[in-house]
Scaffold this motif. Sequence first.
Motif, PDB file in Angstrom:
ATOM      1  N   UNK A  74      63.157 -32.340   0.682  1.00 47.04           N
ATOM      2  CA  UNK A  74      64.605 -32.181   0.667  1.00 47.04           C
ATOM      3  C   UNK A  74      64.999 -30.927  -0.116  1.00 47.04           C
ATOM      4  N   UNK A  75      64.332 -30.681  -1.238  1.00 47.01           N
ATOM      5  CA  UNK A  75      64.592 -29.443  -1.964  1.00 47.01           C
ATOM      6  C   UNK A  75      64.296 -28.222  -1.109  1.00 47.01           C
ATOM      7  N   UNK A  76      63.195 -28.285  -0.365  1.00 45.24           N
ATOM      8  CA  UNK A  76      62.834 -27.181   0.534  1.00 45.24           C
ATOM      9  C   UNK A  76      63.891 -26.985   1.611  1.00 45.24           C
ATOM     10  N   UNK A  77      64.362 -28.088   2.203  1.00 47.32           N
ATOM     11  CA  UNK A  77      65.374 -28.000   3.261  1.00 47.32           C
ATOM     12  C   UNK A  77      66.656 -27.373   2.727  1.00 47.32           C
ATOM     13  N   UNK A  78      67.079 -27.796   1.550  1.00 48.79           N
ATOM     14  CA  UNK A  78      68.283 -27.212   0.953  1.00 48.79           C
ATOM     15  C   UNK A  78      68.108 -25.711   0.726  1.00 48.79           C
ATOM     16  N   UNK A  79      66.938 -25.318   0.247  1.00 46.21           N
ATOM     17  CA  UNK A  79      66.718 -23.910  -0.065  1.00 46.21           C
ATOM     18  C   UNK A  79      66.724 -23.045   1.187  1.00 46.21           C
ATOM     19  N   UNK A  80      66.042 -23.476   2.220  1.00 51.48           N
ATOM     20  CA  UNK A  80      65.999 -22.655   3.438  1.00 51.48           C
ATOM     21  C   UNK A  80      67.369 -22.635   4.104  1.00 51.48           C
ATOM     22  N   UNK A  81      68.123 -23.723   3.962  1.00 51.98           N
ATOM     23  CA  UNK A  81      69.517 -23.705   4.429  1.00 51.98           C
ATOM     24  C   UNK A  81      70.291 -22.619   3.698  1.00 51.98           C
ATOM     25  N   UNK A  82      70.082 -22.518   2.394  1.00 52.22           N
ATOM     26  CA  UNK A  82      70.733 -21.453   1.627  1.00 52.22           C
ATOM     27  C   UNK A  82      70.302 -20.072   2.120  1.00 52.22           C
ATOM     28  N   UNK A  83      69.030 -19.900   2.411  1.00 53.33           N
ATOM     29  CA  UNK A  83      68.546 -18.611   2.907  1.00 53.33           C
ATOM     30  C   UNK A  83      69.263 -18.216   4.197  1.00 53.33           C
ATOM     31  N   UNK A  84      69.450 -19.191   5.082  1.00 51.11           N
ATOM     32  CA  UNK A  84      70.112 -18.908   6.355  1.00 51.11           C
ATOM     33  C   UNK A  84      71.599 -18.609   6.153  1.00 51.11           C
ATOM     34  N   UNK A  85      72.227 -19.363   5.279  1.00 55.20           N
ATOM     35  CA  UNK A  85      73.651 -19.146   5.015  1.00 55.20           C
ATOM     36  C   UNK A  85      73.904 -17.813   4.323  1.00 55.20           C
ATOM     37  N   UNK A  86      72.994 -17.434   3.404  1.00 56.29           N
ATOM     38  CA  UNK A  86      73.220 -16.277   2.537  1.00 56.29           C
ATOM     39  C   UNK A  86      72.442 -15.042   2.965  1.00 56.29           C
ATOM     40  N   UNK A  87      71.977 -15.005   4.211  1.00 50.68           N
ATOM     41  CA  UNK A  87      71.095 -13.903   4.607  1.00 50.68           C
ATOM     42  C   UNK A  87      71.763 -12.548   4.407  1.00 50.68           C
TER      43      UNK A  87
END
Length: 319
Positions: free
Chosen positions: A183-196
């Motif tokens: 879940x921590x990983x999913x949140x982080x990669x979501x952030x990467x996509x949002x903040x690219x």
Amino acid sequence: MTAPAELDAAGITDPALRAAYTTCRELNARHGRTYFLATRLLPRERRPAVHALYGFARYADEIVDDLGDGRPVVEKAARLDALALELDRALDGALDRAVPGGAMGHPVLAALADTARRYDIDTRYFRDFLVSMRMDTTVTDYATFEDLAVYVHGSAAVIGLQMLPVLGTTVPRADAEPAAAALGEAFQITNFLRDVGEDLDRGRVYLPAAELAAFGVDRQLLTWCRRTRRPDPRVRRALAHLVAHTRAIYRRAAPGVGMLEPASRACVSCAFALYRGILDEIEAADHHVLHRRVTVPARRRAAVALPCLARAIVARTRG
């Protein structure tokens, strides 16, 4: 529920510690809107610990980004090294003597050390986090998901692992750890996509180069799309692929919600739905997100949070 009532419920009476936890709570409220909203669904006695964990992560992140933009890399690295030493002193002081507030230092570190002591959190997670923050001072891109995994472990997976003792589990903690890390990983990669786009401005690309190259995308093309605000079908296909990859991580993490104590499930369910909702917003924008930061609309946030609040109230009543 006000901050003093949360601190009273948690049995935090030392004035300096109460001030330290309040500092962390303010950081969470100011910078982690989704996270803060979800935290409100926890029993009040558990909230200060979550604020402390978030406060430490935010404090370290500010050294790398918000407080460090435009400063020499060597200065950022030196500040992180100093933070690592402060962290060790705070943890040693609070854990060895088992005295609340045994090491005051910076308020964020004081609250973190107290939380680690109260919940018996493995302190290596905090040190792993700083390793990833240190990577941000030298690493500007990642070739593959395997390379990125080293960073994501320290920057995100350990956050889920830190949270487990606070949230509580109905199964042995070791059984719940893989889902918590996912879940921590999913949140982080979501952030990467949002903040690219914002990450590009800081000189970083967290999305793996090999995954982008498979669709004909590289840093130069991403920068062009950011600058011109024009969509590109290659970028759209690459981001769609990475959104699908991230949804698969959420599916791995989903069983972990049911492993938590009932009083904590509504909080994590809310965060789960709101963060996954960011992926929906990226898709709704047809993946044209390099020029802006998508957010979950307030109406949808309320639609997610209100049922979670009802479940949290029921769980507390039964508890």
